[in-house]
Design a protein around this motif. Structure first.
Motif, short mmCIF file in Angstrom:
data_model
loop_
_atom_site.label_atom_id
_atom_site.label_comp_id
_atom_site.label_asym_id
_atom_site.label_seq_id
_atom_site.Cartn_x
_atom_site.Cartn_y
_atom_site.Cartn_z
N PHE A 1 -18.71 40.67 -30.11
CA PHE A 1 -19.54 40.98 -31.26
C PHE A 1 -20.46 39.93 -31.65
N ALA A 2 -20.08 38.67 -31.99
CA ALA A 2 -20.74 37.64 -32.41
C ALA A 2 -21.88 37.44 -31.39
N ARG A 3 -21.62 37.36 -30.17
CA ARG A 3 -22.98 36.95 -29.23
C ARG A 3 -23.89 38.24 -29.35
N LYS A 4 -23.62 39.41 -29.69
CA LYS A 4 -24.37 40.48 -29.84
C LYS A 4 -25.26 40.15 -30.91
N ALA A 5 -24.40 39.85 -32.01
CA ALA A 5 -25.30 39.57 -33.32
C ALA A 5 -26.50 38.63 -33.27
N ILE A 6 -26.10 37.59 -32.55
CA ILE A 6 -26.91 36.38 -32.58
C ILE A 6 -27.99 36.75 -31.45
N GLU A 7 -27.78 37.53 -30.32
CA GLU A 7 -28.89 37.93 -29.63
C GLU A 7 -29.92 38.86 -30.16
N LYS A 8 -29.25 39.76 -31.12
CA LYS A 8 -30.13 40.58 -31.91
C LYS A 8 -30.88 39.98 -33.09
N GLY A 9 -30.87 38.64 -33.29
CA GLY A 9 -31.62 38.00 -34.36
C GLY A 9 -30.73 37.70 -35.58
N ILE B 1 -7.80 39.33 -34.84
CA ILE B 1 -7.65 37.88 -34.18
C ILE B 1 -7.18 36.82 -35.15
N SER B 2 -6.63 36.07 -34.68
CA SER B 2 -6.07 34.75 -35.48
C SER B 2 -7.40 34.17 -35.78
N PRO B 3 -7.57 33.52 -37.08
CA PRO B 3 -8.67 32.76 -37.47
C PRO B 3 -8.83 31.63 -36.50
N PHE B 4 -7.80 30.99 -36.18
CA PHE B 4 -8.14 29.82 -35.40
C PHE B 4 -8.54 30.09 -33.99
N ALA B 5 -8.27 31.21 -33.26
CA ALA B 5 -8.76 31.50 -32.35
C ALA B 5 -10.11 31.95 -32.34
N LEU B 6 -10.48 32.96 -33.33
CA LEU B 6 -11.86 33.52 -33.56
C LEU B 6 -12.90 32.28 -33.78
N VAL B 7 -12.44 31.57 -34.95
CA VAL B 7 -13.67 30.39 -34.90
C VAL B 7 -13.76 29.44 -33.72
N GLN B 8 -12.64 29.20 -33.19
CA GLN B 8 -12.62 28.05 -31.86
C GLN B 8 -13.57 28.84 -30.90
N GLU B 9 -13.54 30.25 -30.53
CA GLU B 9 -14.08 30.63 -29.59
C GLU B 9 -15.98 30.75 -29.89
N ILE B 10 -16.31 30.85 -31.11
CA ILE B 10 -17.49 31.13 -31.53
C ILE B 10 -17.94 29.82 -31.71
N ARG B 11 -17.29 28.73 -32.13
CA ARG B 11 -17.94 27.31 -32.10
C ARG B 11 -18.14 26.83 -30.50
N GLN B 12 -17.64 27.50 -29.59
CA GLN B 12 -17.98 26.94 -28.23
C GLN B 12 -19.41 26.96 -27.98
N TRP B 13 -19.97 28.11 -28.62
CA TRP B 13 -21.63 28.42 -28.14
C TRP B 13 -22.28 28.25 -29.32
N PHE B 14 -21.86 28.42 -30.49
CA PHE B 14 -22.67 28.82 -31.62
C PHE B 14 -22.65 27.61 -32.52
N ASP B 15 -23.66 26.83 -32.96
CA ASP B 15 -23.50 25.83 -34.15
C ASP B 15 -24.31 26.25 -35.12
N GLY B 16 -24.69 27.46 -35.56
CA GLY B 16 -25.40 27.86 -36.74
C GLY B 16 -24.34 28.18 -37.87
N ASP C 1 -28.95 35.20 -38.46
CA ASP C 1 -28.97 33.97 -38.46
C ASP C 1 -27.64 33.33 -38.53
N GLY C 2 -26.53 33.90 -38.77
CA GLY C 2 -25.43 33.39 -39.13
C GLY C 2 -24.13 34.55 -38.71
N LEU C 3 -23.08 34.11 -38.83
CA LEU C 3 -21.93 34.97 -38.62
C LEU C 3 -20.80 35.08 -39.39
N ILE C 4 -20.11 35.89 -40.02
CA ILE C 4 -18.98 35.91 -40.73
C ILE C 4 -17.78 36.36 -39.80
#
Length: 327
Positions: free
Chosen positions: A135-143, A161-176, A145-148
């Motif tokens: 869902f994070a990838r879809k949100a950024i693809e649709k414009g 999902i564990s906060p550790f896992a979720l933040v780690q996965e998102i930060r692999q590709w998103f630096d916003g 600016d940031g993610l919660i």
């Protein structure tokens, strides 16, 4: 990673989560004056005409406060828009937010490029709730600016999902801009979220037990009296899984440990009801972090406590003190 300038005036890296039925202008204004981003769901302003009045009051009071306190101006505020197809008043609410140039829009339960474009046209930013990396990838693809990142243990429609896992996965590709939600109720947790890779923390349930919150005395006291053991995760009440207080479920004659499954047909947002399900209006939501909430206090006191805890945690870690410590 760097945050947009809109977050420059924060006393602490915290965004107050929009609390369904609870967040009101009194709560938002107090949060912003105390130095964190305040927020409310647009659906809390009912009927829809009330949203215009709320935004006039919030923007006016915060502008006057910032003018009178140039060295420590008010933080910006946010409005949450439920983008689910059953929200019949979505675009009417968006038009009002555009009229008032709301600085931050938080979108939930769907992502709409046309909504993002409307907010970007006047210079606002959009943050989107997500419970997983897809869902994070879809949100950024649709414009967006940031993610919660709404991780396990968060209030409202939380993920698993564990906060550790979720933040780690998102930060692999998103630096916003990245916010983390999930049982964050102390300043130490706020610092830990930053260490994990989040820019800001999303704090909700502790603000239910504040004087300004539009919650019943029973609800506020339940936040104080309960802990993580008193939270259940169920989709019965809205069709989407969320975290709720066991005592409020039991008070409706239900067995909190043996609840039926819900479905999406039980979800409804819109002008006709404006609520997720009137039948469940006394089912009270909460995240798992409430075990540290010891009393009902003014918003300013709760935020000062978070900031002081944040500073103390930084000292313990040997990384210095927050630039704006509370006396």
């Amino acid at each position: 990673m760097s945050l947009p300038p809109i977050f420059d005036n924060l006393r602490a890296p915290i965004v107050a989560a929009p609390l369904f039925l609870i967040s009101n202008p009194d709560l938002v204004i107090a949060q912003c004056k105390a130095g964190i981003v305040g927020s409310f769901p647009s659906l809390n302003a009912r009927p829809v005409e009330l949203l215009d009045l709320w935004l006039m009051r919030i923007t006016g009071e915060l502008e006057r406060y910032s003018h009178a306190n140039p060295d420590q101006p008010a933080a910006p505020f946010a409005v949450n828009q439920i983008v689910h197809k059953t929200n019949e008043r979505l675009w009417e609410d968006v038009e009002v937010c555009v009229k008032h140039k709301v600085p931050i829009i938080i979108t939930s339960l769907g992502a709409r490029p046309e909504l993002n474009d409307a907010i970007h046209d006047y210079g606002g930013i959009v943050l989107h709730d997500v419970i997983n990396n897809r869902f994070a990838r879809k949100a950024i693809e649709k414009g967006a600016d940031g993610l919660i990142a709404v991780a396990a243990g968060a209030g409202g429609h939380a993920g698993t999902i564990s906060p550790f896992a979720l933040v780690q996965e998102i930060r692999q590709w998103f630096d916003g801009p990245l916010l983390l939600a999930g049982s964050i109720a102390t300043g130490g947790s706020v610092l830990a979220a930053q260490a994990m890779g989040a820019d800001l923390s999303y704090v909700g349930s502790p603000f239910i037990a504040t004087e300004e919150a539009n919650a019943s005395d029973t609800y506020k006291q339940m936040i104080v009296d309960c802990s993580a053991d008193d939270i259940i995760y169920s989709n019965l009440f809205t069709g989407v899984h969320g975290n709720y207080l066991k005592p409020s479920v039991a008070a409706q004659g239900l067995d909190p440990d043996n609840l039926a499954e819900g479905d999406l047909s039980t979800m409804k947002f819109g002008s006709s009801s404006g609520s997720k399900s009137k039948a469940w209006k006394d089912i009270l939501g909460s995240g798992q972090g409430i075990g540290v909430v010891q009393k009902i206090v003014p918003v300013s006191e709760r935020i000062n406590e978070l900031i002081n805890q944040y500073d103390a945690a930084a000292v313990r870690m040997g990384i210095g003190v927050h630039p704006s410590p509370t006396p």
